[in-house]
Design an enzyme around this catalytic site. Structure first.
Site, short mmCIF file in Angstrom:
data_model
loop_
_atom_site.label_atom_id
_atom_site.label_comp_id
_atom_site.label_asym_id
_atom_site.label_seq_id
_atom_site.Cartn_x
_atom_site.Cartn_y
_atom_site.Cartn_z
N HIS A 13 5.17 -2.43 -9.87
CA HIS A 13 4.86 -1.71 -8.53
C HIS A 13 4.59 -0.09 -8.70
O HIS A 13 5.51 0.64 -9.26
CB HIS A 13 6.02 -1.80 -7.55
CG HIS A 13 6.28 -3.37 -7.25
ND1 HIS A 13 5.48 -3.81 -6.20
CD2 HIS A 13 7.08 -4.44 -7.78
CE1 HIS A 13 5.97 -5.23 -6.19
NE2 HIS A 13 6.88 -5.47 -6.91
N LEU A 14 3.53 0.44 -8.43
CA LEU A 14 3.20 1.92 -8.78
C LEU A 14 3.47 2.68 -7.69
O LEU A 14 3.31 3.93 -7.92
CB LEU A 14 1.75 1.88 -9.52
CG LEU A 14 1.56 1.19 -10.81
CD1 LEU A 14 0.14 1.51 -11.43
CD2 LEU A 14 2.65 1.72 -11.90
N ARG A 15 3.41 2.08 -6.66
CA ARG A 15 3.76 3.08 -5.10
C ARG A 15 2.83 4.13 -4.79
O ARG A 15 3.05 4.54 -3.59
CB ARG A 15 5.15 3.66 -5.34
CG ARG A 15 6.28 2.82 -5.99
CD ARG A 15 6.71 1.61 -5.21
NE ARG A 15 8.26 1.04 -5.42
CZ ARG A 15 8.38 -0.18 -5.16
NH1 ARG A 15 7.56 -0.66 -4.42
NH2 ARG A 15 9.80 -0.64 -5.55
N ASP A 71 8.56 -7.09 -12.97
CA ASP A 71 8.82 -6.61 -11.31
C ASP A 71 9.24 -5.28 -11.45
O ASP A 71 10.30 -5.12 -10.53
CB ASP A 71 9.61 -7.92 -10.80
CG ASP A 71 9.47 -7.40 -9.24
OD1 ASP A 71 8.76 -6.80 -8.67
OD2 ASP A 71 10.29 -8.31 -8.70
N ASN A 124 1.23 -3.53 -2.68
CA ASN A 124 2.18 -3.39 -1.50
C ASN A 124 2.27 -1.82 -1.41
O ASN A 124 3.20 -1.12 -1.72
CB ASN A 124 3.65 -3.80 -1.59
CG ASN A 124 4.63 -3.62 -2.99
OD1 ASN A 124 3.81 -3.15 -3.85
ND2 ASN A 124 5.66 -3.69 -2.89
N ASN A 175 15.03 -8.68 -5.31
CA ASN A 175 14.42 -9.93 -4.38
C ASN A 175 13.32 -10.50 -5.24
O ASN A 175 12.48 -9.90 -5.57
CB ASN A 175 13.94 -9.48 -2.89
CG ASN A 175 13.63 -10.76 -2.15
OD1 ASN A 175 14.33 -11.81 -2.45
ND2 ASN A 175 13.11 -10.73 -1.25
N HIS A 215 12.84 3.02 -7.20
CA HIS A 215 12.99 3.45 -5.75
C HIS A 215 13.98 4.93 -6.12
O HIS A 215 14.00 5.29 -7.37
CB HIS A 215 14.13 2.66 -5.08
CG HIS A 215 13.54 1.35 -4.70
ND1 HIS A 215 12.61 1.24 -3.46
CD2 HIS A 215 13.66 0.14 -5.00
CE1 HIS A 215 12.04 0.14 -3.30
NE2 HIS A 215 12.56 -0.54 -4.32
N HIS A 223 4.89 -14.78 -3.97
CA HIS A 223 6.48 -14.32 -3.85
C HIS A 223 6.90 -15.22 -2.90
O HIS A 223 6.94 -15.36 -1.63
CB HIS A 223 6.67 -13.04 -3.03
CG HIS A 223 7.81 -12.49 -2.80
ND1 HIS A 223 8.71 -11.38 -3.60
CD2 HIS A 223 9.05 -13.14 -2.25
CE1 HIS A 223 9.87 -11.29 -2.98
NE2 HIS A 223 9.93 -12.37 -2.17
N ASP A 251 2.74 -9.95 -2.70
CA ASP A 251 4.06 -9.77 -3.48
C ASP A 251 5.14 -8.71 -2.61
O ASP A 251 4.37 -7.69 -2.14
CB ASP A 251 4.07 -9.38 -4.72
CG ASP A 251 5.39 -9.48 -5.50
OD1 ASP A 251 6.20 -10.37 -5.50
OD2 ASP A 251 5.91 -8.17 -5.55
#
EC number: 3.5.2.3
Length: 427
Positions: free
Chosen positions: A63-65, A306, A95, A279, A310, A180, A153
Protein backbone atom coordinates in the site's frame (compact mmCIF):
# COMPACT_ATOMS: atom_id res chain seq x y z
CA UNK A 1 30.59 3.58 -24.40
CA UNK A 2 28.64 0.89 -22.54
CA UNK A 3 27.95 1.24 -18.85
CA UNK A 4 29.48 -1.80 -17.06
CA UNK A 5 29.46 -2.83 -13.39
CA UNK A 6 31.18 -5.89 -11.97
CA UNK A 7 29.77 -7.15 -8.68
CA UNK A 8 32.58 -9.29 -7.30
CA UNK A 9 33.20 -11.51 -4.24
CA UNK A 10 29.55 -12.30 -3.65
CA UNK A 11 27.79 -15.60 -2.98
CA UNK A 12 24.61 -16.93 -4.54
CA UNK A 13 22.38 -19.92 -3.92
CA UNK A 14 23.06 -22.69 -6.41
CA UNK A 15 21.82 -26.29 -6.17
CA UNK A 16 21.03 -25.90 -2.48
CA UNK A 17 24.41 -24.44 -1.51
CA UNK A 18 26.17 -21.09 -1.52
CA UNK A 19 28.79 -20.59 -4.23
CA UNK A 20 31.19 -17.72 -4.81
CA UNK A 21 29.83 -15.53 -7.60
CA UNK A 22 30.58 -12.47 -9.67
CA UNK A 23 27.91 -10.72 -11.72
CA UNK A 24 28.69 -8.53 -14.72
CA UNK A 25 26.10 -5.90 -15.62
CA UNK A 26 26.17 -3.96 -18.88
CA UNK A 27 23.59 -1.32 -19.83
CA UNK A 28 21.24 -2.47 -17.11
CA UNK A 29 21.27 -6.17 -18.07
CA UNK A 30 23.02 -9.18 -16.55
CA UNK A 31 25.57 -10.30 -19.15
CA UNK A 32 27.53 -12.86 -17.11
CA UNK A 33 27.30 -14.81 -13.84
CA UNK A 34 30.29 -16.90 -12.86
CA UNK A 35 32.48 -17.75 -9.89
CA UNK A 36 35.11 -15.42 -11.27
CA UNK A 37 34.78 -12.83 -14.02
CA UNK A 38 37.59 -10.70 -15.39
CA UNK A 39 36.37 -7.13 -15.39
CA UNK A 40 36.30 -5.23 -18.67
CA UNK A 41 38.60 -2.20 -18.53
CA UNK A 42 35.64 0.21 -18.40
CA UNK A 43 33.75 -1.65 -15.63
CA UNK A 44 33.15 -0.19 -12.21
CA UNK A 45 34.12 -2.87 -9.65
CA UNK A 46 32.00 -3.31 -6.53
CA UNK A 47 33.37 -5.63 -3.81
CA UNK A 48 30.46 -7.44 -2.14
CA UNK A 49 32.57 -8.72 0.79
CA UNK A 50 31.13 -12.23 0.63
CA UNK A 51 27.54 -11.03 0.97
CA UNK A 52 24.61 -12.86 -0.60
CA UNK A 53 23.50 -12.00 -4.14
CA UNK A 54 19.78 -12.66 -4.65
CA UNK A 55 17.34 -11.86 -7.43
CA UNK A 56 15.53 -8.63 -6.60
CA UNK A 57 12.61 -9.56 -4.37
CA UNK A 58 9.04 -9.25 -5.67
CA UNK A 59 6.20 -8.12 -3.40
CA UNK A 60 2.73 -8.50 -4.94
CA UNK A 61 0.95 -6.67 -2.11
CA UNK A 62 1.86 -3.20 -0.85
CA UNK A 63 0.00 0.00 0.00
CA UNK A 64 1.66 3.21 -1.19
CA UNK A 65 -1.14 5.56 -0.04
CA UNK A 66 -0.69 8.17 -2.78
CA UNK A 67 -2.96 9.89 -3.75
CA UNK A 68 -5.17 10.52 -0.75
CA UNK A 69 -3.19 9.43 2.28
CA UNK A 70 0.27 10.92 1.86
CA UNK A 71 0.57 11.59 5.61
CA UNK A 72 1.02 7.79 5.89
CA UNK A 73 3.23 7.10 2.86
CA UNK A 74 4.08 8.36 -0.62
CA UNK A 75 5.20 6.56 -3.76
CA UNK A 76 8.69 7.94 -3.10
CA UNK A 77 8.92 6.80 0.54
CA UNK A 78 7.17 3.47 -0.03
CA UNK A 79 9.35 2.54 -2.98
CA UNK A 80 12.47 3.62 -1.06
CA UNK A 81 11.36 1.33 1.77
CA UNK A 82 10.96 -1.50 -0.74
CA UNK A 83 14.49 -0.93 -2.07
CA UNK A 84 15.79 -0.91 1.51
CA UNK A 85 14.21 -4.33 1.99
CA UNK A 86 15.72 -5.80 -1.19
CA UNK A 87 12.54 -5.54 -3.28
CA UNK A 88 12.95 -4.44 -6.89
CA UNK A 89 9.35 -5.01 -8.04
CA UNK A 90 6.25 -4.24 -5.99
CA UNK A 91 2.53 -4.29 -6.79
CA UNK A 92 0.56 -1.38 -5.33
CA UNK A 93 -3.03 -1.80 -4.18
CA UNK A 94 -5.79 0.52 -5.36
CA UNK A 95 -7.16 1.72 -1.99
CA UNK A 96 -6.37 5.33 -2.88
CA UNK A 97 -8.41 8.51 -3.01
CA UNK A 98 -9.41 8.81 -5.75
CA UNK A 99 -8.92 5.19 -6.72
CA UNK A 100 -7.77 4.43 -10.27
CA UNK A 101 -11.09 2.97 -11.46
CA UNK A 102 -11.11 4.56 -14.95
CA UNK A 103 -8.52 4.21 -17.73
CA UNK A 104 -7.60 7.91 -17.35
CA UNK A 105 -7.01 7.60 -13.60
CA UNK A 106 -5.21 4.31 -14.05
CA UNK A 107 -2.78 5.73 -16.62
CA UNK A 108 -2.20 8.79 -14.42
CA UNK A 109 -1.40 6.52 -11.46
CA UNK A 110 1.05 4.47 -13.55
CA UNK A 111 2.74 7.71 -14.63
CA UNK A 112 3.00 8.83 -10.98
CA UNK A 113 4.52 5.47 -10.03
CA UNK A 114 7.11 5.70 -12.80
CA UNK A 115 8.03 9.30 -11.99
CA UNK A 116 8.36 8.92 -8.21
CA UNK A 117 9.13 5.20 -7.78
CA UNK A 118 12.61 4.01 -6.89
CA UNK A 119 11.72 0.42 -7.87
CA UNK A 120 9.42 -1.14 -10.49
CA UNK A 121 5.78 -0.62 -9.48
CA UNK A 122 2.91 -2.66 -10.89
CA UNK A 123 -0.41 -0.95 -10.29
CA UNK A 124 -3.59 -2.80 -9.26
CA UNK A 125 -6.89 -1.68 -10.69
CA UNK A 126 -9.87 -1.92 -8.36
CA UNK A 127 -12.45 -4.57 -9.26
CA UNK A 128 -15.40 -2.29 -8.51
CA UNK A 129 -16.05 1.43 -9.02
CA UNK A 130 -14.81 3.34 -5.99
CA UNK A 131 -13.97 -0.04 -4.42
CA UNK A 132 -17.57 0.09 -3.17
CA UNK A 133 -18.32 -3.52 -4.13
CA UNK A 134 -21.44 -2.58 -6.11
CA UNK A 135 -20.57 -2.12 -9.79
CA UNK A 136 -17.72 -3.78 -11.67
CA UNK A 137 -15.24 -1.42 -13.39
CA UNK A 138 -14.98 -1.68 -17.17
CA UNK A 139 -12.50 -4.56 -17.07
CA UNK A 140 -11.76 -4.52 -20.81
CA UNK A 141 -11.00 -0.77 -20.75
CA UNK A 142 -8.83 -1.06 -17.63
CA UNK A 143 -6.96 -3.95 -19.23
CA UNK A 144 -6.47 -1.91 -22.42
CA UNK A 145 -5.07 0.90 -20.24
CA UNK A 146 -2.43 -1.53 -18.93
CA UNK A 147 -4.01 -3.04 -15.81
CA UNK A 148 -2.94 -6.65 -15.29
CA UNK A 149 -3.83 -7.09 -11.60
CA UNK A 150 -7.28 -6.42 -10.11
CA UNK A 151 -8.28 -6.17 -6.44
CA UNK A 152 -10.57 -4.28 -4.07
CA UNK A 153 -8.09 -5.14 -1.30
CA UNK A 154 -8.99 -3.70 2.07
CA UNK A 155 -12.60 -4.68 1.42
CA UNK A 156 -14.20 -8.01 0.63
CA UNK A 157 -16.82 -7.84 -2.15
CA UNK A 158 -20.02 -8.83 -0.36
CA UNK A 159 -22.31 -9.32 -3.37
CA UNK A 160 -21.81 -12.74 -5.03
CA UNK A 161 -23.39 -11.48 -8.26
CA UNK A 162 -20.77 -8.74 -8.51
CA UNK A 163 -17.99 -11.31 -7.94
CA UNK A 164 -19.50 -13.60 -10.61
CA UNK A 165 -19.63 -10.79 -13.18
CA UNK A 166 -16.09 -9.62 -12.34
CA UNK A 167 -14.66 -13.14 -12.52
CA UNK A 168 -16.30 -13.80 -15.91
CA UNK A 169 -14.87 -10.57 -17.35
CA UNK A 170 -11.42 -11.12 -15.82
CA UNK A 171 -11.34 -14.68 -17.20
CA UNK A 172 -12.08 -13.22 -20.63
CA UNK A 173 -9.00 -10.93 -20.56
CA UNK A 174 -6.83 -13.44 -18.69
CA UNK A 175 -6.26 -11.34 -15.55
CA UNK A 176 -6.43 -12.57 -11.93
CA UNK A 177 -9.13 -11.74 -9.39
CA UNK A 178 -7.12 -10.91 -6.23
CA UNK A 179 -9.28 -11.12 -3.17
CA UNK A 180 -9.40 -9.76 0.35
CA UNK A 181 -11.72 -12.53 1.55
CA UNK A 182 -14.03 -11.24 4.25
CA UNK A 183 -17.73 -11.71 4.87
CA UNK A 184 -18.65 -8.57 6.81
CA UNK A 185 -21.76 -10.11 8.38
CA UNK A 186 -19.60 -12.86 9.84
CA UNK A 187 -16.73 -10.50 10.74
CA UNK A 188 -19.04 -8.76 13.24
CA UNK A 189 -16.92 -5.58 13.33
CA UNK A 190 -14.18 -7.57 15.10
CA UNK A 191 -10.81 -5.88 15.65
CA UNK A 192 -8.86 -8.94 16.78
CA UNK A 193 -9.19 -12.70 16.25
CA UNK A 194 -12.19 -14.10 18.13
CA UNK A 195 -11.04 -16.29 21.02
CA UNK A 196 -9.41 -16.23 24.45
CA UNK A 197 -7.13 -13.25 23.72
CA UNK A 198 -10.05 -11.12 22.52
CA UNK A 199 -11.96 -12.15 25.67
CA UNK A 200 -9.01 -11.36 27.97
CA UNK A 201 -8.61 -7.89 26.44
CA UNK A 202 -12.42 -7.32 26.26
CA UNK A 203 -12.23 -6.60 22.52
CA UNK A 204 -14.76 -7.58 19.81
CA UNK A 205 -13.49 -10.67 18.01
CA UNK A 206 -13.48 -11.44 14.28
CA UNK A 207 -14.27 -15.13 13.75
CA UNK A 208 -12.02 -17.08 11.38
CA UNK A 209 -15.12 -18.20 9.47
CA UNK A 210 -15.49 -14.64 8.11
CA UNK A 211 -12.46 -15.36 5.88
CA UNK A 212 -13.05 -19.04 5.15
CA UNK A 213 -16.73 -18.72 4.18
CA UNK A 214 -15.91 -16.00 1.66
CA UNK A 215 -13.09 -18.09 0.16
CA UNK A 216 -15.46 -21.07 -0.12
CA UNK A 217 -18.02 -18.95 -1.99
CA UNK A 218 -15.41 -17.44 -4.29
CA UNK A 219 -13.77 -20.79 -5.06
CA UNK A 220 -17.09 -22.10 -6.34
CA UNK A 221 -17.54 -19.01 -8.54
CA UNK A 222 -13.92 -19.26 -9.73
CA UNK A 223 -14.52 -22.90 -10.69
CA UNK A 224 -17.60 -21.88 -12.69
CA UNK A 225 -15.84 -19.02 -14.51
CA UNK A 226 -12.34 -20.46 -14.96
CA UNK A 227 -10.76 -17.24 -13.65
CA UNK A 228 -7.37 -17.21 -11.90
CA UNK A 229 -8.48 -16.62 -8.29
CA UNK A 230 -5.73 -15.29 -6.00
CA UNK A 231 -6.40 -15.15 -2.26
CA UNK A 232 -4.57 -12.31 -0.51
CA UNK A 233 -3.05 -12.74 2.99
CA UNK A 234 -4.57 -16.15 3.82
CA UNK A 235 -4.61 -16.61 7.60
CA UNK A 236 -6.63 -19.59 8.86
CA UNK A 237 -6.09 -23.34 8.85
CA UNK A 238 -9.57 -23.92 7.42
CA UNK A 239 -8.92 -21.48 4.55
CA UNK A 240 -5.65 -23.24 3.72
CA UNK A 241 -7.35 -26.65 3.84
CA UNK A 242 -10.02 -25.37 1.41
CA UNK A 243 -7.42 -23.99 -1.01
CA UNK A 244 -5.43 -27.22 -0.84
CA UNK A 245 -8.54 -29.19 -1.79
CA UNK A 246 -9.45 -26.69 -4.54
CA UNK A 247 -6.00 -27.08 -6.12
CA UNK A 248 -6.35 -30.87 -6.00
CA UNK A 249 -9.63 -30.74 -7.96
CA UNK A 250 -8.18 -28.37 -10.56
CA UNK A 251 -9.55 -24.95 -9.57
CA UNK A 252 -7.19 -22.21 -10.79
CA UNK A 253 -6.37 -20.75 -7.36
CA UNK A 254 -3.20 -19.30 -5.85
CA UNK A 255 -2.60 -17.59 -2.53
CA UNK A 256 -0.11 -15.59 -0.52
CA UNK A 257 0.79 -15.41 3.17
CA UNK A 258 2.27 -12.44 5.03
CA UNK A 259 5.42 -12.53 7.15
CA UNK A 260 3.40 -11.48 10.21
CA UNK A 261 1.00 -14.43 9.93
CA UNK A 262 4.04 -16.74 9.76
CA UNK A 263 5.85 -15.03 12.64
CA UNK A 264 3.05 -14.23 15.10
CA UNK A 265 -0.21 -15.49 16.59
CA UNK A 266 -2.82 -13.77 18.72
CA UNK A 267 -1.23 -15.39 21.78
CA UNK A 268 1.69 -12.97 21.25
CA UNK A 269 -0.61 -10.00 21.97
CA UNK A 270 -0.06 -9.26 25.66
CA UNK A 271 -1.93 -5.94 25.93
CA UNK A 272 -4.10 -3.53 23.94
CA UNK A 273 -1.28 -2.61 21.55
CA UNK A 274 -2.43 -1.73 18.01
CA UNK A 275 1.00 -2.48 16.52
CA UNK A 276 -0.48 -6.01 16.51
CA UNK A 277 -3.71 -4.89 14.78
CA UNK A 278 -4.05 -5.98 11.16
CA UNK A 279 -6.69 -7.44 8.86
CA UNK A 280 -6.90 -10.38 8.68
CA UNK A 281 -6.00 -10.41 12.36
CA UNK A 282 -3.30 -12.57 13.89
CA UNK A 283 -4.91 -15.96 14.38
CA UNK A 284 -4.36 -18.97 16.68
CA UNK A 285 -1.05 -20.85 16.97
CA UNK A 286 -2.64 -23.70 14.96
CA UNK A 287 -3.34 -21.22 12.13
CA UNK A 288 0.22 -19.88 12.30
CA UNK A 289 1.46 -23.46 12.02
CA UNK A 290 -0.93 -24.14 9.13
CA UNK A 291 0.52 -21.15 7.24
CA UNK A 292 4.00 -22.67 7.54
CA UNK A 293 2.80 -26.15 6.53
CA UNK A 294 0.88 -24.62 3.59
CA UNK A 295 4.03 -22.91 2.33
CA UNK A 296 6.12 -26.05 2.67
CA UNK A 297 3.62 -28.30 0.86
CA UNK A 298 2.97 -25.81 -1.96
CA UNK A 299 -0.61 -24.91 -1.03
CA UNK A 300 0.53 -21.34 -0.36
CA UNK A 301 2.35 -20.03 -3.41
CA UNK A 302 4.27 -17.02 -2.18
CA UNK A 303 5.00 -14.53 0.59
CA UNK A 304 3.73 -10.94 0.26
CA UNK A 305 4.19 -8.26 2.91
CA UNK A 306 0.85 -6.37 2.82
CA UNK A 307 3.03 -3.34 3.73
CA UNK A 308 0.43 -0.99 5.24
CA UNK A 309 1.91 2.18 6.73
CA UNK A 310 0.06 4.45 9.18
CA UNK A 311 1.13 7.42 11.29
CA UNK A 312 2.39 6.88 14.83
CA UNK A 313 -0.53 8.94 16.18
CA UNK A 314 -3.07 6.73 14.40
CA UNK A 315 -1.51 3.53 15.73
CA UNK A 316 -1.33 4.71 19.35
CA UNK A 317 -5.11 4.60 19.86
CA UNK A 318 -5.53 0.97 20.87
CA UNK A 319 -7.29 -1.83 18.99
CA UNK A 320 -10.72 -0.18 18.93
CA UNK A 321 -9.68 3.10 17.32
CA UNK A 322 -6.49 2.40 15.36
CA UNK A 323 -6.43 1.44 11.68
CA UNK A 324 -5.41 -2.06 10.56
CA UNK A 325 -1.94 -2.62 9.21
CA UNK A 326 1.75 -3.26 9.70
CA UNK A 327 4.76 -2.17 7.65
CA UNK A 328 6.78 -5.00 6.15
CA UNK A 329 8.88 -3.93 3.18
CA UNK A 330 12.02 -3.24 5.18
CA UNK A 331 11.87 -6.16 7.61
CA UNK A 332 10.34 -9.13 5.75
CA UNK A 333 13.40 -10.89 4.37
CA UNK A 334 15.55 -10.42 7.48
CA UNK A 335 12.83 -11.58 9.89
CA UNK A 336 12.01 -14.68 7.84
CA UNK A 337 15.68 -15.53 7.27
CA UNK A 338 16.40 -15.19 11.00
CA UNK A 339 13.35 -17.04 12.32
CA UNK A 340 13.08 -19.81 9.73
CA UNK A 341 16.22 -20.25 7.61
CA UNK A 342 18.84 -19.99 10.37
CA UNK A 343 17.15 -22.67 12.56
CA UNK A 344 16.70 -24.92 9.49
CA UNK A 345 12.89 -24.83 9.31
CA UNK A 346 13.15 -24.00 5.61
CA UNK A 347 16.04 -23.25 3.29
CA UNK A 348 17.42 -20.02 1.90
CA UNK A 349 16.60 -21.35 -1.56
CA UNK A 350 12.94 -21.81 -0.55
CA UNK A 351 12.76 -18.31 0.93
CA UNK A 352 14.09 -16.77 -2.29
CA UNK A 353 11.61 -18.87 -4.30
CA UNK A 354 8.65 -17.61 -2.22
CA UNK A 355 9.82 -13.98 -2.26
CA UNK A 356 10.92 -13.62 -5.88
CA UNK A 357 10.56 -16.58 -8.23
CA UNK A 358 7.02 -17.69 -7.29
CA UNK A 359 5.37 -14.23 -7.34
CA UNK A 360 6.88 -13.78 -10.80
CA UNK A 361 5.51 -17.14 -11.93
CA UNK A 362 1.97 -16.96 -10.55
CA UNK A 363 1.30 -13.51 -12.04
CA UNK A 364 3.40 -14.14 -15.16
CA UNK A 365 5.43 -10.97 -14.61
CA UNK A 366 7.95 -10.04 -17.30
CA UNK A 367 11.62 -10.64 -16.48
CA UNK A 368 11.51 -9.95 -12.74
CA UNK A 369 12.46 -12.00 -9.71
CA UNK A 370 15.04 -14.12 -11.52
CA UNK A 371 18.82 -13.97 -11.62
CA UNK A 372 19.70 -15.01 -15.17
CA UNK A 373 21.98 -13.87 -17.95
CA UNK A 374 19.98 -11.62 -20.28
CA UNK A 375 17.55 -10.46 -17.60
CA UNK A 376 17.31 -6.91 -16.24
CA UNK A 377 19.87 -6.46 -13.44
CA UNK A 378 17.35 -6.40 -10.58
CA UNK A 379 19.53 -7.60 -7.72
CA UNK A 380 19.67 -7.41 -3.91
CA UNK A 381 22.87 -7.76 -1.88
CA UNK A 382 22.15 -9.12 1.60
CA UNK A 383 24.29 -9.65 4.71
CA UNK A 384 23.37 -13.03 6.20
CA UNK A 385 26.46 -13.26 8.45
CA UNK A 386 26.14 -10.26 10.77
CA UNK A 387 23.41 -9.37 13.22
CA UNK A 388 21.52 -6.08 12.99
CA UNK A 389 18.74 -4.53 15.02
CA UNK A 390 15.47 -3.39 13.43
CA UNK A 391 15.33 0.32 14.23
CA UNK A 392 12.50 2.67 13.31
CA UNK A 393 14.87 5.58 12.70
CA UNK A 394 16.50 3.61 9.89
CA UNK A 395 13.19 3.13 8.01
CA UNK A 396 12.62 4.89 4.70
CA UNK A 397 8.87 4.30 5.07
CA UNK A 398 6.87 7.03 6.79
CA UNK A 399 5.25 4.22 8.81
CA UNK A 400 6.94 2.65 11.84
CA UNK A 401 3.91 0.55 12.76
CA UNK A 402 5.37 -2.87 13.50
CA UNK A 403 5.82 -4.94 16.66
CA UNK A 404 9.26 -6.02 15.40
CA UNK A 405 11.14 -2.81 16.33
CA UNK A 406 14.13 -3.84 18.43
CA UNK A 407 14.31 -7.39 17.07
CA UNK A 408 17.81 -8.71 16.34
CA UNK A 409 18.05 -10.10 12.81
CA UNK A 410 20.37 -11.41 10.12
CA UNK A 411 19.74 -10.72 6.44
CA UNK A 412 19.52 -6.94 6.15
CA UNK A 413 19.98 -5.48 2.66
CA UNK A 414 23.29 -3.79 1.83
CA UNK A 415 22.61 -2.73 -1.77
CA UNK A 416 19.73 -2.93 -4.24
CA UNK A 417 19.96 -2.54 -8.01
CA UNK A 418 17.08 -1.97 -10.44
CA UNK A 419 18.00 -2.29 -14.13
CA UNK A 420 21.64 -2.09 -13.03
CA UNK A 421 21.09 1.23 -11.25
CA UNK A 422 21.97 1.43 -7.54
CA UNK A 423 18.70 2.40 -5.80
CA UNK A 424 19.70 1.60 -2.21
CA UNK A 425 23.04 1.43 -0.46
CA UNK A 426 23.59 1.08 3.26
CA UNK A 427 25.08 4.29 4.69
Amino acid sequence: MSNAILLTNGRRVLAGGLVKSDVLITDGKIVAIDNEITAPSNAKKVDLHNNLITPGLVDVHVHLREPGYTNKETIATGSAAAAHGGFTTIAAMANLNPTCDTPERFKKQVQRNQTDGRVKILQYSPVTIGRAGKKVVNIANQFAAGARLFSDDGAGIQDAGVVYQAMKELARVGAPFCDHAQDNQLAQKGVINAGPVADRLSLPGMPAISETAQIARNLVIAQATGVHYHVCHVSTKESIDLIRHAKQIGINVTCEVTPHHLLLADADIKEDDAEFKMNPPLRRRIDQQACLIGLLDGTIDCIATDHAPHTDAEKHQGFLNSPNGIVGSETAFALLYTRFVKPGIFTLEQLIQWMSVKPQAIFNLPDVGLLRVGDPADIAIVDIDHQDEIMADQFFSKGHNTPFIGDKVYGMTKQTYVDGKLVYMEE
